[in-house]
Design an enzyme around this catalytic site. Sequence first.
Site, PDB file in Angstrom:
ATOM      1  N   ASP A  31       0.856  -1.195   0.000  1.00 18.64           N
ATOM      2  CA  ASP A  31       0.000   0.000   0.000  1.00 18.64           C
ATOM      3  C   ASP A  31       0.888   1.239   0.000  1.00 18.64           C
ATOM      4  OD1 ASP A  31      -3.219   0.496   0.952  1.00 18.64           O
ATOM      5  OD2 ASP A  31      -1.827   2.189   1.089  1.00 18.64           O
ATOM      6  N   ILE A  32       0.471   2.243  -0.753  1.00 19.36           N
ATOM      7  CA  ILE A  32       1.260   3.470  -0.874  1.00 19.36           C
ATOM      8  C   ILE A  32       1.260   4.264   0.446  1.00 19.36           C
ATOM      9  CG2 ILE A  32      -0.543   5.077  -1.685  1.00 19.36           C
ATOM     10  CD1 ILE A  32       1.439   5.911  -3.902  1.00 19.36           C
ATOM     11  N   ASN A  87     -12.674  -2.886   3.250  1.00 19.22           N
ATOM     12  CA  ASN A  87     -13.542  -1.720   3.360  1.00 19.22           C
ATOM     13  C   ASN A  87     -14.625  -1.860   2.289  1.00 19.22           C
ATOM     14  OD1 ASN A  87     -11.930  -0.608   5.364  1.00 19.22           O
ATOM     15  ND2 ASN A  87     -10.613   0.441   3.903  1.00 19.22           N
ATOM     16  N   VAL A  96     -11.309   2.894  -3.450  1.00 13.36           N
ATOM     17  CA  VAL A  96     -11.058   2.288  -4.765  1.00 13.36           C
ATOM     18  C   VAL A  96     -12.109   1.203  -4.967  1.00 13.36           C
ATOM     19  CG1 VAL A  96      -9.415   1.075  -6.239  1.00 13.36           C
ATOM     20  CG2 VAL A  96      -8.573   2.778  -4.584  1.00 13.36           C
ATOM     21  N   HIS A 100     -10.755  -5.508  -3.141  1.00  9.11           N
ATOM     22  CA  HIS A 100      -9.380  -5.729  -2.672  1.00  9.11           C
ATOM     23  C   HIS A 100      -9.379  -6.017  -1.183  1.00  9.11           C
ATOM     24  CE1 HIS A 100     -10.212  -1.429  -2.196  1.00  9.11           C
ATOM     25  NE2 HIS A 100      -9.422  -1.464  -1.134  1.00  9.11           N
ATOM     26  N   HIS A 102      -7.043  -5.645   2.305  1.00 12.95           N
ATOM     27  CA  HIS A 102      -5.877  -5.092   2.985  1.00 12.95           C
ATOM     28  C   HIS A 102      -5.319  -6.206   3.863  1.00 12.95           C
ATOM     29  CE1 HIS A 102      -6.795  -0.702   2.328  1.00 12.95           C
ATOM     30  NE2 HIS A 102      -8.007  -1.201   2.149  1.00 12.95           N
TER      31      HIS A 102
HETATM   32  P1  5GP Z   1      -9.711   1.439   0.245  1.00  8.89           P
HETATM   33  O1  5GP Z   1      -9.687   2.778   0.946  1.00  8.89           O
HETATM   34  O2  5GP Z   1     -10.475   1.540  -1.058  1.00  8.89           O
HETATM   35  O3  5GP Z   1     -10.131   0.293   1.085  1.00  8.89           O
HETATM   36  O4  5GP Z   1      -8.210   1.118  -0.101  1.00  8.89           O
HETATM   37  C1  5GP Z   1      -7.511   1.695  -1.149  1.00  8.89           C
HETATM   38  C2  5GP Z   1      -6.058   1.651  -0.781  1.00  8.89           C
HETATM   39  O5  5GP Z   1      -5.302   1.883  -1.957  1.00  8.89           O
HETATM   40  C3  5GP Z   1      -5.625   2.725   0.236  1.00  8.89           C
HETATM   41  O6  5GP Z   1      -5.101   2.092   1.402  1.00  8.89           O
HETATM   42  C4  5GP Z   1      -4.576   3.540  -0.507  1.00  8.89           C
HETATM   43  O7  5GP Z   1      -3.499   3.940   0.313  1.00  8.89           O
HETATM   44  C5  5GP Z   1      -4.143   2.586  -1.611  1.00  8.89           C
HETATM   45  N1  5GP Z   1      -3.678   3.261  -2.814  1.00  8.89           N
HETATM   46  C6  5GP Z   1      -4.288   4.303  -3.445  1.00  8.89           C
HETATM   47  N2  5GP Z   1      -3.582   4.667  -4.535  1.00  8.89           N
HETATM   48  C7  5GP Z   1      -2.508   3.836  -4.583  1.00  8.89           C
HETATM   49  C8  5GP Z   1      -1.396   3.729  -5.486  1.00  8.89           C
HETATM   50  O8  5GP Z   1      -1.259   4.465  -6.471  1.00  8.89           O
HETATM   51  N3  5GP Z   1      -0.488   2.758  -5.223  1.00  8.89           N
HETATM   52  C9  5GP Z   1      -0.604   1.915  -4.144  1.00  8.89           C
HETATM   53  N4  5GP Z   1       0.364   1.020  -3.981  1.00  8.89           N
HETATM   54  N5  5GP Z   1      -1.623   1.996  -3.278  1.00  8.89           N
HETATM   55  C10 5GP Z   1      -2.572   2.954  -3.486  1.00  8.89           C
END
Ligand code: 5GP
Length: 114
Positions: A31-32, A87, A96, A100, A102
């Site tokens: 994760d970024i 999430n 996103v 997915h 985590h």
């Molecule tokens: P969500 O909030 O949808 O459950 O998780 C999306 C995750 O994607 C977040 O934890 C966010 O930090 C990660 N993320 C968003 N953009 C990028 C990216 O460009 N690269 C990577 N490696 N992770 C990302």
Amino acid sequence: MAESTVFEKIIAREIPAEIVLENDRIIAFTDIAPKAPMHVLVVPKTPQYRDVVELAAGDPELLGEIVQAAQAIARERAEGDFRLVFNTGELAGQTVFHAHAHVLAGTLGEDSLA
Ligand code: 5GP
């Protein structure tokens, strides 16, 4: 057709990521913005499921593969135990809309949920 998500761009190598596991059906990358010492996202390559509920209904076997991948990654990159977070929906913090998981491991702080 919906605009492609950041995960599709990572799968297509249009944007870089630290990929830790990949096969025909799954990709996993760090994760970024990590919320734990180890924070990896495990993502089905197909963009057809917006969240884990759709994935579970549409392809439960693929969801099982994601759980197996999470365990393999936690064994390789941490001590083996891990937290799995999906999430689901905007109000739950999903940003996103491509299903997915985590995978979080290491010493988890109080504010450790992604
Ligand atoms: P969500 O909030 O949808 O459950 O998780 C999306 C995750 O994607 C977040 O934890 C966010 O930090 C990660 N993320 C968003 N953009 C990028 C990216 O460009 N690269 C990577 N490696 N992770 C990302």
